[in-house]
Structure formats: C-alpha cells, structure tokens
Design a protein around this motif. Structure first.
Motif, short mmCIF file in Angstrom:
data_model
loop_
_atom_site.label_atom_id
_atom_site.label_comp_id
_atom_site.label_asym_id
_atom_site.label_seq_id
_atom_site.Cartn_x
_atom_site.Cartn_y
_atom_site.Cartn_z
N SER A 1 0.83 -1.21 0.00
CA SER A 1 0.00 0.00 0.00
C SER A 1 0.87 1.26 0.00
CB SER A 1 -0.93 -0.02 1.22
OG SER A 1 -1.70 1.16 1.27
N LEU A 2 1.93 1.25 0.80
CA LEU A 2 2.83 2.41 0.85
C LEU A 2 3.54 2.61 -0.49
CD1 LEU A 2 4.40 1.93 4.40
CD2 LEU A 2 2.84 3.75 3.68
N LYS A 3 3.93 1.52 -1.14
CA LYS A 3 4.57 1.64 -2.45
C LYS A 3 3.63 2.29 -3.47
CE LYS A 3 7.87 -2.21 -2.18
NZ LYS A 3 8.24 -3.54 -2.71
N GLN A 4 2.38 1.87 -3.44
CA GLN A 4 1.40 2.46 -4.35
C GLN A 4 1.21 3.95 -4.06
OE1 GLN A 4 -2.17 0.13 -3.96
NE2 GLN A 4 -1.30 -1.66 -4.98
N GLU A 5 1.20 4.30 -2.78
CA GLU A 5 1.05 5.71 -2.41
C GLU A 5 2.25 6.53 -2.89
OE1 GLU A 5 -0.82 9.05 -0.68
OE2 GLU A 5 -1.51 7.07 -1.30
N ARG B 1 1.98 7.07 -6.56
CA ARG B 1 0.96 8.07 -6.88
C ARG B 1 1.50 9.48 -6.64
NH1 ARG B 1 -2.62 11.18 -4.40
NH2 ARG B 1 -1.95 10.48 -2.32
N LEU B 2 2.20 9.66 -5.50
CA LEU B 2 2.75 10.97 -5.19
C LEU B 2 3.83 11.38 -6.19
CD1 LEU B 2 3.02 10.68 -1.30
CD2 LEU B 2 1.40 12.06 -2.59
N ASN B 3 4.65 10.41 -6.62
CA ASN B 3 5.67 10.71 -7.63
C ASN B 3 5.03 11.13 -8.95
OD1 ASN B 3 7.90 10.24 -6.00
ND2 ASN B 3 8.01 8.07 -6.51
N ALA B 4 3.95 10.44 -9.30
CA ALA B 4 3.25 10.78 -10.54
C ALA B 4 2.66 12.19 -10.46
CB ALA B 4 2.15 9.76 -10.82
N GLU B 5 2.07 12.51 -9.30
CA GLU B 5 1.52 13.86 -9.11
C GLU B 5 2.62 14.92 -9.16
OE1 GLU B 5 -0.72 14.07 -5.54
OE2 GLU B 5 -2.35 12.77 -6.25
N LEU B 6 3.76 14.62 -8.54
CA LEU B 6 4.87 15.57 -8.55
C LEU B 6 5.41 15.79 -9.96
CD1 LEU B 6 6.88 17.29 -6.96
CD2 LEU B 6 8.29 15.25 -6.66
N SER B 7 5.53 14.69 -10.71
CA SER B 7 6.03 14.82 -12.09
C SER B 7 5.06 15.64 -12.93
CB SER B 7 6.20 13.43 -12.70
OG SER B 7 7.17 12.69 -12.00
N ALA B 8 3.76 15.38 -12.75
CA ALA B 8 2.76 16.12 -13.52
C ALA B 8 2.80 17.60 -13.15
CB ALA B 8 1.37 15.55 -13.25
N LYS B 9 2.96 17.87 -11.85
CA LYS B 9 3.03 19.26 -11.39
C LYS B 9 4.26 19.96 -11.94
CE LYS B 9 2.77 22.08 -7.20
NZ LYS B 9 2.70 22.08 -5.73
N GLN B 10 5.40 19.25 -11.92
CA GLN B 10 6.63 19.84 -12.46
C GLN B 10 6.51 20.12 -13.95
OE1 GLN B 10 9.60 16.97 -11.35
NE2 GLN B 10 9.94 17.88 -9.33
N GLU B 11 5.91 19.18 -14.67
CA GLU B 11 5.73 19.40 -16.11
C GLU B 11 4.79 20.57 -16.36
OE1 GLU B 11 4.35 15.79 -17.82
OE2 GLU B 11 6.25 14.70 -17.47
N GLU B 12 3.74 20.64 -15.53
CA GLU B 12 2.79 21.75 -15.68
C GLU B 12 3.46 23.09 -15.39
OE1 GLU B 12 -1.44 23.29 -13.71
OE2 GLU B 12 -0.68 21.26 -13.31
#
Length: 207
Positions: free
Chosen positions: A108-112, A115-126
């Motif tokens: 569960s922690l790995k999935q979290e 998810r956070l890494n994906a959000e961070l990458s999307a935010k950085q790209e944005e």
C-alpha cells in the motif's frame, strides 16, 4: 537378683552374637558370593528376579503397578509434547498472518509513493510548461538573477526544474557560480547536471 539380671543380659547378648555369626553373616556372604558368580557367568540376577517375581502374587502386583506407572508417565509426556507442537503451530500461523499484513502495508505504501511521484512529475511538467509559456525573460536575464542568489537557494530551485531549463541556466552562469550551486545539490543531482553540462560542452565543441 542382680546376678540373675546380669546372667539374663549375657544370655541375650550371646544369642544375638550367635544369630549374627551363625545366620546373618554367612547369609550375606552367600548372597554376595552368588551375585559375583552369576555376574561372572553372564546372568543378570535382577532380570531373573523380576521375571520370576512377576509370577508371585504380591511381587507381580508391584511389578504391574510399576509398569502401569511408566506407561502413564510416557502417555503424559506424549500428550504434553503434542500440546507443545500444537501451540507452536498456532504461533507460526499467527506470525505468518502478521507477516502477510505487513506485506500488505508495504504494498500500500509503495502504491502511495508511486501516486505521489506521478503527481509531482505532472506538477513539475505543468509548472515547466507554464513557465516556458509565460516567461518573457531571456536566459541571460534569468542567469543574472541566479548570479545574485545564494548557491543553496539556487540549487534548491534548479533541482525542481526540467533538465533542459536547469542546464540552460547552469551553462549561462560563471564557472565559480555554477560550481557553488552544484556543491549545494544532492550528489545524485550534481552528478546528473555535471554529465549534462559535459555533453553540451562536447556538442558545442564538435560544432
């Protein structure tokens, strides 16, 4: 009267001595001699006594009671061992269940984290896209701003940029300033940006 008592005492002592010397001592000697002879002959007197004693009512009962007691002790030990084994099995099952729950928590922690890494990458790209669209300053103007900024703050900001933007800024800075900023970065980021700067320098030289 006193003489009679003394004579009587002497007679008792003589009888006791006679009993010891004539019956008890020879009997003990005979038993000891018999044990020695039978032992040399290879006969276990105690096993024979047990075998024939079992046929005598009183002795056989005693032997039977001893056998029954031994069987009861053995059965009790077996029951205790079985109980111990069952208890160990239960503990193993509990530990396996606990390990399974821990593994679920880890998954569960790995999935979290993913998810956070994906959000961070999307935010950085944005942010990078927004910066590239809205920024009107040239790289030189931005470089001047970083020249006046502390190396620690500059390293923290550049580390959050895309690799392209970060290399554009670092390559436009003075060598001393760029080195000071790289020193404030993590070893991984510093190594990455150094490698990218080297590639850009090699590409510029080849041109």
């Amino acid at each position: 009267m006193m003489k009679d008592q003394e004579i009587e005492k002497e007679e008792k002592v003589n009888k006791l001595q006679w009993f010891l010397f004539v019956i008890v001592i020879p009997l003990l000697f005979a038993i000891a001699l018999t044990l020695v002879i039978t032992t040399i002959a290879g006969v276990n007197v105690f096993d024979v006594a047990k075998k024939y004693g079992a046929k005598v009512p009183g002795v056989s009962q005693l032997v039977g009671e001893t056998k029954t007691t031994s069987e009861q002790v053995l059965k009790k030990n077996i029951v205790e061992q079985k109980a111990t084994i069952e208890e160990q099995k239960m503990k193993i099952k509990e530990l396996e269940k606990e390990a399974e729950n821990k593994q679920k928590q880890i998954d569960s922690l790995k999935q979290e984290i993913e998810r956070l890494n994906a959000e961070l990458s999307a935010k950085q790209e944005e942010e990078a896209q927004s910066s590239s669209n809205e920024a009107k300053q040239t790289v030189q103007d931005i470089s001047k701003m970083y020249e006046t900024m502390s190396p620690k703050n500059a390293a923290a900001i550049i580390s959050e940029m895309s690799d392209g933007d970060a290399i554009n800024i670092l390559s436009s800075l003075s060598s001393d300033k760029a080195a000071a900023i790289l020193e404030k970065m993590t070893p991984a980021n510093a190594a990455k940006y150094t490698a990218l700067l080297t590639k850009r320098a090699e590409a510029s030289t080849s041109e």
